[in-house]
Design an enzyme around this catalytic site. Structure first.
Site, PDB file in Angstrom:
ATOM      1  N   LYS A 223     -29.807  -9.871  56.957  1.00 18.78           N
ATOM      2  CA  LYS A 223     -30.135  -8.452  56.742  1.00 18.78           C
ATOM      3  C   LYS A 223     -29.949  -8.056  55.279  1.00 18.78           C
ATOM      4  CE  LYS A 223     -28.683  -5.381  59.746  1.00 18.78           C
ATOM      5  NZ  LYS A 223     -27.810  -4.425  60.475  1.00 18.78           N
ATOM      6  N   GLU A 229     -23.044 -18.194  53.925  1.00 17.35           N
ATOM      7  CA  GLU A 229     -23.497 -19.465  54.488  1.00 17.35           C
ATOM      8  C   GLU A 229     -25.020 -19.566  54.501  1.00 17.35           C
ATOM      9  OE1 GLU A 229     -19.765 -18.265  56.918  1.00 17.35           O
ATOM     10  OE2 GLU A 229     -21.487 -17.284  55.973  1.00 17.35           O
ATOM     11  N   GLY A 292     -25.958  -7.632  64.458  1.00 19.67           N
ATOM     12  CA  GLY A 292     -26.401  -9.018  64.450  1.00 19.67           C
ATOM     13  C   GLY A 292     -26.445  -9.660  65.823  1.00 19.67           C
ATOM     14  N   ARG A 293     -25.404  -9.429  66.629  1.00 12.66           N
ATOM     15  CA  ARG A 293     -25.345 -10.070  67.952  1.00 12.66           C
ATOM     16  C   ARG A 293     -26.289  -9.412  68.961  1.00 12.66           C
ATOM     17  NH1 ARG A 293     -20.825  -7.630  66.330  1.00 12.66           N
ATOM     18  NH2 ARG A 293     -19.926  -5.870  67.486  1.00 12.66           N
ATOM     19  N   GLU A 380     -17.113 -10.826  70.148  1.00  9.63           N
ATOM     20  CA  GLU A 380     -17.180 -10.101  68.884  1.00  9.63           C
ATOM     21  C   GLU A 380     -17.283  -8.595  69.127  1.00  9.63           C
ATOM     22  OE1 GLU A 380     -18.964 -11.758  65.021  1.00  9.63           O
ATOM     23  OE2 GLU A 380     -20.520 -10.375  65.721  1.00  9.63           O
ATOM     24  N   HIS A 413     -18.175 -31.384  86.530  1.00 10.13           N
ATOM     25  CA  HIS A 413     -17.575 -32.658  86.169  1.00 10.13           C
ATOM     26  C   HIS A 413     -16.816 -32.548  84.855  1.00 10.13           C
ATOM     27  CE1 HIS A 413     -19.759 -34.799  89.367  1.00 10.13           C
ATOM     28  NE2 HIS A 413     -20.696 -33.895  89.138  1.00 10.13           N
ATOM     29  N   LYS A 539     -13.133 -14.222  55.557  1.00  4.68           N
ATOM     30  CA  LYS A 539     -14.103 -14.342  54.473  1.00  4.68           C
ATOM     31  C   LYS A 539     -13.447 -14.075  53.117  1.00  4.68           C
ATOM     32  CE  LYS A 539     -18.180 -12.764  57.102  1.00  4.68           C
ATOM     33  NZ  LYS A 539     -19.212 -11.710  57.151  1.00  4.68           N
TER      34      LYS A 539
END
Length: 579
Positions: A223, A229, A292-293, A380, A413, A539
């Site tokens: 954005k 990153e 964002g999410r 979050e 399993h 951060k």
């Protein structure tokens, strides 16, 4: 609303609910509750789709009775749930810490709808959304048809998405969900879509492996265009593309043309995208009222998914989410409102029953990335310990469970052993009546899909009913194995059954259920589910470490002992010795 309660656990209805659970329901086994069909019939809800299929929510395996259900409904009244839901759809600034509306629902609204964002100069959010959607539709068709090509003139058959968090997890979940959907699979024939999220250089090499870079279009999802990153990965890919073409065309001095031919972006920062080398007509925007999410329905997801699967399939996905939006907003009978029920019973299992973990168990391999997306979406959003007003929770009060999951039957399993005979972990089973890719082998009693779904129906009962000593004795189990083979049961779960297959529309519905469920739980907890201050501190501290690494790479002496606590300084020195 009960104004005197500063935190959710002080609400009288919540306290009565906890007391009822502790004094009655904790002493009542699910075996007894499940035998009461009058109870059971009030713990089922469904949504009928236009094609005749249904989405069925079965809450019978949750440890509730009629009194608990009534108290849960009282909780919704006490927290003014309907008003808060409506506030989200009308643009109220529910994200009060950042002074923003929460309008991811506008991303799915029909073009004939209107939503004016309050206290904003941007005008009609729906009109703005559809302007971007039209641009995405047109651009994706130009790329897919080969009219927009790479620098060398090759058709752009591959899409590489750069993003992290919601800019990665949401699109990846939908990408995997639709890979075996017939319509989407046909549309994606001959194409590849890959993701580069982690700043780890290993992820870069994994992402570009098998890609012809001359046939690859890179989508940068950021954005602000400042996500550390993502931008480092973008520069890494940019340099890779430039070096590739410089080796082929050593006389070309304008490397910008290499970049412009292979990059587009989803961002609101045109100066920085332009500086990077992305042409303005290849930048697709979104808005600060999209977290964002919650952004997979924005250009963050719609652009790359349209490039891969075609816009029509993505439009079906958006329609599925929209159907849940409408159901969520307009169904005032709480006993039939699926996202509200998911939120209520999630809150119940977490706070009232005291289970701090939740497992998401899709019995559909195409949903292998769904638990990871919901993990971020939920944790979050609701991993908070302070109210919207800044009041810290009292001791013992917590919001938000730990989320994990795996498709069935793989999970059986892996970690189901703990779920059956260890910790109590409320489970959420997700299944479909039909397979995307049905197989029936001659000589086998059931199809592959029915083999899968037999476990979908058996596991909730196994968790709830368990196995008693009497049953073990009747089976002739040796006495020394009694305790090893004993299943106490009484472990809650819920089930969601789609009476069709996992299509783009159904995928959207599933996302909508969980997005709104997260909001409902946040409304009950009285928190801001739409900020994420908890990601900031790490951060900031990482910058201090990065500065040390930068000095070391320049050949300068570094003194970590004066900059970090002794525990961290020791490990950091060990790293610096070998870096």
């Amino acid at each position: 609303m009960v104004e005197s309660a500063q935190t959710f656990d002080k609400l009288p209805s919540v306290q009565q609910l906890v007391n009822h659970y502790n004094t009655t329901l904790s002493q009542t086994h699910l075996r007894e509750l499940l035998n009461d069909e009058n109870r059971n019939q009030h713990l089922r809800a469904s949504l009928q789709n236009q094609d005749g299929s249904e989405v069925i929510l079965d809450l019978t395996h949750v440890k509730v009775d009629e009194a608990a259900v009534k108290l849960l409904h009282q909780v919704t009244s006490d927290v003014q749930l309907h008003e808060k839901i409506e506030g989200m759809f009308t643009g109220q600034k529910l994200n009060n810490t950042e002074k923003r509306s929460v309008l991811h629902v506008a991303l799915r609204m029909r073009e004939d709808e209107t939503l004016i964002v309050p206290d904003s100069t941007e005008g009609d959010a729906v009109k703005n959304v559809h302007e971007v959607l039209k641009r995405i539709h047109a651009f994706s068709e130009l790329v897919r048809s080969g009219q927009v090509k790479g620098y060398s003139g090759k058709t752009l058959k591959n899409t590489l998405i750069l993003g992290i968090g919601g800019s990665y997890l949401g699109p990846e979940f939908v990408f995997e969900a639709l890979r075996q959907d017939a319509s989407s699979k046909q549309a994606a024939d001959g194409r590849q879509l890959k993701f580069l999220a982690n700043v780890d250089p290993i992820d870069f090499n994994r992402a570009i492996q098998g890609l012809d870079i001359e046939e690859t279009l890179v989508v940068i999802n950021s954005k602000t265009f400042t996500t550390a990153e993502t931008i480092l990965n973008a520069v890494t890919v940019k340099n890779y593309i430039i070096n590739h073409y410089k080796n082929l065309h050593p006389d070309v001095e304008d490397t910008q043309s290499f970049v412009q031919a292979h990059f587009c972006a989803v961002s609101t920062n045109l100066p920085l995208t332009s500086q990077f080398g992305v042409a303005d007509d290849r930048v697709f925007g979104f808005w600060d009222w999209v977290g964002g999410r919650f952004s997979v329905c924005s250009a963050v997801g719609v652009l790359p998914l349209s490039l891969h699967y075609g816009y029509e399939n993505v439009r079906d996905f958006l329609s599925g989410v929209k159907s849940i939006d409408d159901h969520f907003r307009n169904t005032h009978d709480l006993s039939q409102n699926l996202p509200v029920l998911l939120g209520l019973y999630g809150f119940y299992n977490t706070h009232v029953a005291g289970h701090n973990t939740r497992s998401i168990l899709p019995y559909c391999q195409s949903l292998l990335k769904f638990p990871a997306h919901i993990q971020q979406l939920d944790m979050e959003s609701n991993g908070k310990s302070v109210t919207k007003e800044g009041v810290r929770f009292t001791d013992g009060a917590q919001a938000g469970p730990i989320i994990f999951g795996e498709p069935g039957t793989n999970g059986q399993h892996s970690f189901y052993q703990l779920m059956h005979q260890g910790r109590v972990i409320p489970a959420e089973f997700i299944g479909f009546s039909q397979s995307q890719t049905p197989i029936h082998i001659d000589g086998y009693p059931v199809s592959n899909h029915n083999e899968l779904m037999s476990n979908f129906f058996a596991q909730p009962d196994a968790l709830a009913l368990g196995k008693t000593l009497e049953q073990l004795k009747a089976e002739g189990v040796p006495e020394f194995l009694y305790q090893h083979k004993l299943f106490t049961g009484d472990r809650p779960s819920l089930s969601i059954l789609f009476t069709g297959k996992l299509t783009a529309f159904a995928c959207g519905q599933l996302l909508g259920l969980y997005e709104h469920r997260v909001a409902v739980e946040g409304f009950i907890y009285g928190i801001n589910s739409f900020d994420q201050w908890g990601v900031e501190l790490g951060k900031v501290l990482a910058k201090d470490v990065r500065n040390v690494f930068a000095d070391k790479e320049k050949g300068q002496d570094v003194d970590v002992k004066s900059k970090f606590n002794p525990a961290t300084a020791y490990l950091l020195e060990k790293y610096l010795e070998k870096m």
